[in-house]
Structures are given as structure tokens and as C-alpha cells.
Write an enzyme that holds these catalytic residues in place. Structure first.
Site, PDB file in Angstrom:
ATOM      1  N   ASP A 107       3.741   8.521  -3.771  1.00 52.19           N
ATOM      2  CA  ASP A 107       3.157   7.179  -3.848  1.00 52.19           C
ATOM      3  C   ASP A 107       1.959   7.089  -2.904  1.00 52.19           C
ATOM      4  O   ASP A 107       2.081   7.341  -1.709  1.00 52.19           O
ATOM      5  CB  ASP A 107       4.235   6.154  -3.451  1.00 52.19           C
ATOM      6  CG  ASP A 107       3.842   4.724  -3.746  1.00 52.19           C
ATOM      7  OD1 ASP A 107       2.649   4.401  -3.641  1.00 52.19           O
ATOM      8  OD2 ASP A 107       4.735   3.924  -4.071  1.00 52.19           O
ATOM      9  N   SER A 139       6.917  -2.732  -6.076  1.00 55.56           N
ATOM     10  CA  SER A 139       5.998  -2.903  -4.960  1.00 55.56           C
ATOM     11  C   SER A 139       6.221  -4.252  -4.271  1.00 55.56           C
ATOM     12  O   SER A 139       7.319  -4.524  -3.793  1.00 55.56           O
ATOM     13  CB  SER A 139       4.559  -2.756  -5.475  1.00 55.56           C
ATOM     14  OG  SER A 139       3.663  -2.612  -4.404  1.00 55.56           O
ATOM     15  N   HIS A 192       2.792   5.519  -7.648  1.00 48.64           N
ATOM     16  CA  HIS A 192       3.232   4.172  -7.284  1.00 48.64           C
ATOM     17  C   HIS A 192       3.728   3.340  -8.466  1.00 48.64           C
ATOM     18  O   HIS A 192       4.815   2.770  -8.415  1.00 48.64           O
ATOM     19  CB  HIS A 192       2.107   3.427  -6.570  1.00 48.64           C
ATOM     20  CG  HIS A 192       2.508   2.057  -6.121  1.00 48.64           C
ATOM     21  ND1 HIS A 192       3.529   1.841  -5.213  1.00 48.64           N
ATOM     22  CD2 HIS A 192       2.062   0.822  -6.474  1.00 48.64           C
ATOM     23  CE1 HIS A 192       3.686   0.545  -5.015  1.00 48.64           C
ATOM     24  NE2 HIS A 192       2.811  -0.095  -5.772  1.00 48.64           N
TER      25      HIS A 192
END
Length: 281
Positions: A194, A93, A224
Site C-alpha cells: 500500500d 481507507s 491501496h
């Protein structure tokens, strides 16, 4: 504030190949710990730092910004470079964005990049209101634990401080402009399901980097936080194979260069041969 149990940074002294792993926004090293341990068990030197403002309480994140988070991973990279002959960077991320900026800024000091669901932009109409909204609304709901696997939770904050979110927005815009400077081999793994970082972010990264050695892998069974999800083992295996391939390739190129240099010194027309001929004549 004391660090939450499980959110501690992780370091392992292994061989001459190192990997720096970067966790995500409002998360902690807990989301990356299994990946770090997998690589450590295979002989790699591993660094997984705790980013400033993370791993304690969400209030501690509020006064920090991207400069603090990036400075931490930058220091870790420099330390690894002193210890290792080759260093790879990886991230989840926002950690993926941190890894990509390290690659853009450090060039050949980074041997390769591995990112999972890398963030490229803060999406939604609220993103444009952040510069003003953050002065009136202190937090919004958290973004942790987007995981398909039952019974698994990410250790992170239940609230997102908008001051920090604003800094993240600025950071992602900065990194997006620097993506063409990323030339290293890239392994990008992303989840179609996600709910935090949309697939368009990975597409944007793939379309803007200058890397010619690019591997894209879809994580069909994960959301995610894929490093804790159904595809975690695949992430670990693919990343280790990626590192191994590039290390072997680099070693082979070094041998070829050494052999080529030896041939130039001792081959036809070399200085040694000309001097020998003259002496023998």
C-alpha cells in the site's frame, strides 16, 4: 455540482441482514461498488452512501470536514437499523476509520466490522504543518488509483484540499483514541504494498481494538484500493463468509437461550411443576 458518472451512491433492499459500506477520502462509491453488488446479489441489504464533498470536484471537498462525513454514515446506519435485524459496517481507507468509529459509538447496534487498508494516521512531516500550511497552500496532489491491476482506475480527485486533509488528520486522531471501545468481531484485510496507508496503520488498529474475534488477512497482490485490485474477489468472499458465520452463530445462540429459558420454566422445581404437584396432591 452534478455527481460524476459512476460516483453515485448505491442502495439495495435485500434481507434482514444489512451492510453499510464507506468509501475513502477523495474517493467515491465507485471504489466500493463491486463489493456492494456482490453482497447484494447474495441477499443482503446494502447501503453505500456518497460522502459530502465527494464525487463531484475537489473544490467541493474543501469546505467539508469529518463531522460531515461521519454524520452521513451515521444516518445511513440508523436507517439500516430500522430496516434490518443485524447490521455490519465496512470501509476502505478513511472509510475503514468511519466504520470503526460507528462500531465504537453504536456498540451492540453493530454486529461486526470489516475494513480494508484502514487509515489510522496522516503520515509524513507535512502532516504536522497542516494546521498552518492549509491557509497558504490550497491543495496537494491526489492519492487515488493506487492499484496494481493494469487498466483499472479509481474515480476520485486529482487534488487534495488541505483544509479537508487537516480535518481528516483530526478525525483519525479521534478514532485512534476510541479504538478500545471497538468490541465487535473484526475482519481486517490489508495490503503490504500500500502506497497510501502504510501497514503500520493496520497494526495499530489490531493492537488497540478490544475485539476478541479478530481475523487478519494479507492482500499480497494488491495496493491501496484493493477493492478494485487483484484481491478484490477474496475481499468479497471473505466478507460474505464473515457475515454468514456471525449470523449463524447469533442464530444458534438465540436458539440456545430460548431452549434454556424453556427448560427453566418447565424443568425440575419450576413454578409450573410445583403448582401441578400441589394441585394433584
Amino acid at each position: 455540482m452534478p455527481v460524476l458518472p459512476g460516483a453515485e451512491p448505491y442502495h439495495h433492499e435485500g434481507g434482514e441482514v444489512g451492510v453499510l459500506l464507506c468509501h475513502g477520502f477523495t474517493g467515491s462509491p465507485q471504489s466500493m461498488r463491486p463489493w456492494a453488488e456482490y453482497l447484494a446479489e447474495r441477499g443482503l441489504t446494502v447501503a453505500l452512501p456518497l460522502l459530502p464533498g465527494h464525487g463531484t470536484r475537489w473544490e467541493d471537498l474543501r469546505p467539508t470536514g469529518w463531522q460531515d462525513w461521519y454524520a452521513e454514515v451515521d444516518r445511513e446506519l440508523r436507517t439500516l437499523r430500522e430496516r434490518c435485524t443485524r447490521v455490519f459496517v465496512a470501509g476502505l481507507s478513511m472509510g475503514g476509520a468511519l466504520a470503526l468509529r460507528l462500531a465504537a459509538k453504536h456498540g451492540d447496534a453493530v454486529a461486526g466490522v470489516m475494513v480494508v487498508n484502514p487509515a489510522n494516521k496522516v503520515h509524513g512531516p507535512a502532516a504536522h504543518a497542516l494546521p498552518l500550511l492549509r491557509h497558504f497552500v490550497p491543495t496537494t496532489k491526489g492519492i487515488t488509483s493506487d492499484i496494481a491491476k493494469e487498466g483499472v482506475e479509481e474515480l476520485g480527485y486529482s487534488h487534495v484540499p488541505l483544509h479537508a486533509a487537516h480535518s481528516l488528520r483530526n478525525f483519525l486522531r479521534l478514532v485512534d483514541g476510541e479504538l478500545p471501545q471497538v468490541t465487535q468481531p473484526l475482519l481486517l484485510l490489508h495490503s503490504p504494498r500500500d502506497h497510501v496507508v502504510p501497514p503500520v496503520d493496520s497494526e495499530r488498529v489490531l493492537g488497540r481494538v478490544s475485539s476478541t474475534d479478530v481475523t487478519e488477512i494479507l492482500l499480497e497482490q494488491s495496493q491501496h484500493v484493493a477493492t478494485l485490485d487483484h484481491d478484490a474477489d477474496r475481499i468479497f468472499e471473505e466478507s460474505h463468509a464473515f457475515v454468514t458465520r456471525l449470523v449463524k452463530k447469533s442464530d444458534a445462540e438465540s436458539v440456545q437461550q430460548s431452549d434454556s429459558g424453556s427448560a427453566e420454566r418447565n424443568g425440575p422445581g419450576s413454578l409450573e411443576q410445583r403448582e401441578g404437584t400441589a394441585t394433584g396432591g
